[in-house]
Design a protein around this motif. Sequence first.
Motif, mmCIF file in Angstrom:
data_model
loop_
_atom_site.group_PDB
_atom_site.id
_atom_site.type_symbol
_atom_site.label_atom_id
_atom_site.label_comp_id
_atom_site.label_asym_id
_atom_site.label_seq_id
_atom_site.Cartn_x
_atom_site.Cartn_y
_atom_site.Cartn_z
ATOM 1 N N TRP A 109 63.288 18.220 0.605
ATOM 2 C CA TRP A 109 63.347 18.497 -0.830
ATOM 3 C C TRP A 109 63.416 20.001 -1.036
ATOM 4 N N LEU A 110 64.301 20.450 -1.911
ATOM 5 C CA LEU A 110 64.385 21.847 -2.323
ATOM 6 C C LEU A 110 64.151 21.915 -3.828
ATOM 7 N N TYR A 111 63.297 22.844 -4.261
ATOM 8 C CA TYR A 111 63.040 23.036 -5.679
ATOM 9 C C TYR A 111 63.100 24.521 -6.028
ATOM 10 N N ALA A 112 63.362 24.797 -7.297
ATOM 11 C CA ALA A 112 63.158 26.123 -7.876
ATOM 12 C C ALA A 112 62.477 25.911 -9.222
ATOM 13 N N SER A 113 61.423 26.686 -9.508
ATOM 14 C CA SER A 113 60.708 26.555 -10.771
ATOM 15 C C SER A 113 60.560 27.923 -11.421
ATOM 16 N N ASP A 114 60.565 27.934 -12.757
ATOM 17 C CA ASP A 114 60.344 29.163 -13.503
ATOM 18 C C ASP A 114 59.656 28.810 -14.819
ATOM 19 N N THR A 115 58.973 29.782 -15.408
ATOM 20 C CA THR A 115 58.178 29.562 -16.605
ATOM 21 C C THR A 115 58.630 30.478 -17.734
ATOM 22 N N ASP A 116 57.998 30.302 -18.912
ATOM 23 C CA ASP A 116 58.176 31.167 -20.083
ATOM 24 C C ASP A 116 59.581 31.123 -20.675
ATOM 25 N N PHE A 117 60.181 29.929 -20.707
ATOM 26 C CA PHE A 117 61.397 29.730 -21.496
ATOM 27 C C PHE A 117 60.996 29.388 -22.927
ATOM 28 N N ILE A 118 61.853 29.743 -23.890
ATOM 29 C CA ILE A 118 61.533 29.526 -25.295
ATOM 30 C C ILE A 118 62.749 28.976 -26.034
ATOM 31 N N GLY A 119 62.485 28.335 -27.193
ATOM 32 C CA GLY A 119 63.568 27.912 -28.064
ATOM 33 C C GLY A 119 64.097 26.528 -27.753
ATOM 34 N N ASN A 120 64.973 26.054 -28.634
ATOM 35 C CA ASN A 120 65.579 24.736 -28.509
ATOM 36 C C ASN A 120 67.008 24.876 -27.983
ATOM 37 N N VAL A 121 67.282 24.281 -26.841
ATOM 38 C CA VAL A 121 68.605 24.374 -26.229
ATOM 39 C C VAL A 121 69.000 23.008 -25.675
ATOM 40 N N THR A 122 70.266 22.875 -25.352
ATOM 41 C CA THR A 122 70.765 21.748 -24.563
ATOM 42 C C THR A 122 71.060 22.252 -23.159
ATOM 43 N N LEU A 123 70.442 21.614 -22.167
ATOM 44 C CA LEU A 123 70.684 21.959 -20.773
ATOM 45 C C LEU A 123 71.867 21.165 -20.242
ATOM 46 N N ASN A 124 72.732 21.829 -19.492
ATOM 47 C CA ASN A 124 73.860 21.189 -18.817
ATOM 48 C C ASN A 124 73.724 21.428 -17.323
ATOM 49 N N ALA A 125 73.678 20.348 -16.548
ATOM 50 C CA ALA A 125 73.475 20.443 -15.104
ATOM 51 C C ALA A 125 74.676 19.884 -14.355
ATOM 52 N N THR A 126 75.100 20.590 -13.312
ATOM 53 C CA THR A 126 76.158 20.108 -12.427
ATOM 54 C C THR A 126 75.679 20.237 -10.980
ATOM 55 N N LEU A 127 75.989 19.228 -10.177
ATOM 56 C CA LEU A 127 75.655 19.204 -8.758
ATOM 57 C C LEU A 127 76.922 18.877 -7.992
ATOM 58 N N ASP A 128 77.394 19.811 -7.168
ATOM 59 C CA ASP A 128 78.614 19.543 -6.404
ATOM 60 C C ASP A 128 78.542 20.208 -5.043
ATOM 61 N N GLY A 129 79.383 19.708 -4.128
ATOM 62 C CA GLY A 129 79.397 20.259 -2.788
ATOM 63 C C GLY A 129 80.147 19.374 -1.823
ATOM 64 N N ASN A 130 79.857 19.549 -0.535
ATOM 65 C CA ASN A 130 80.522 18.810 0.537
ATOM 66 C C ASN A 130 79.511 18.444 1.620
ATOM 67 N N SER A 131 79.815 17.386 2.364
ATOM 68 C CA SER A 131 78.946 16.971 3.460
ATOM 69 C C SER A 131 79.772 16.408 4.607
ATOM 70 N N SER A 132 79.370 16.777 5.829
ATOM 71 C CA SER A 132 79.991 16.203 7.030
ATOM 72 C C SER A 132 79.152 15.084 7.613
ATOM 73 N N ALA A 133 78.005 14.790 6.986
ATOM 74 C CA ALA A 133 77.142 13.705 7.465
ATOM 75 C C ALA A 133 77.797 12.357 7.182
ATOM 76 N N ASN A 134 77.699 11.440 8.136
ATOM 77 C CA ASN A 134 78.298 10.116 7.964
ATOM 78 C C ASN A 134 77.482 9.229 7.039
ATOM 79 N N ALA A 135 76.172 9.445 6.989
ATOM 80 C CA ALA A 135 75.298 8.605 6.168
ATOM 81 C C ALA A 135 74.234 9.486 5.536
#
Length: 236
Positions: A109-135
Amino acid sequence: MRKFQVFLTGAMVLGFVLAGTAKSEAALIAWVCSTANCTGAGDVSVLDGGAGDGLAGVDGAITISGSFFGYEVVVNTSQSKPAIGSAALPQMDLTYTLTNSRAAAGNIWLYASDTDFIGNVTLNATLDGNSSANAFTLTGGVWGGDSNTASLSNSLITLGPIQNQGSYTAAGSAPVGSLVNPYALVIGVHLFSNTGGTTTGDLLVTSVPEPASVLLLGLGLLGGGAAMRRRSRSRA
């Protein structure tokens, strides 16, 4: 499938809460863990600019590399404010290259955390990449918005699971900021690989102001303009 449900829905708290220490000031932390809630033996957390940060001279960026839980972590770079984004417009990024060096089943598991964000926003998340693993199975997520402590108790966006694909992409969005201000955010990925191979990818989270916030700002600007015009007429 149960191990991935734990990652997505477990009400778990990261970091200083696990250590029994409160942390209220803004703090970017990167995590490399063998369990979803980072309580396993050998789990690593690195504070921005602290020991183990390969980018100690760059505020808002952390790099960790090494061998963890049967994986070679070639690249693990986390970014947040002030390197990217701001308190009012969160932006976080997690870039990774993970090689299953023992060619046997294993989790990381990899995580990144941060604090002290403010205001009302819409978050947009994208996850992309490549893998040579068969399974393999890869899952990403965004949590937070309900306190100013790094926590997995409030799931905002779920990405995946992505399985056995040479190249992959997933995206999602969610509003945040209406529950409490300031608030913390956590982004993360979970890789389960049955075989050797390398998985490379990037989890990017950006934000845009909520429409209601934009409308209020516009009305405020209009009101300010009208007041200035009235003052100008009264002086004429």
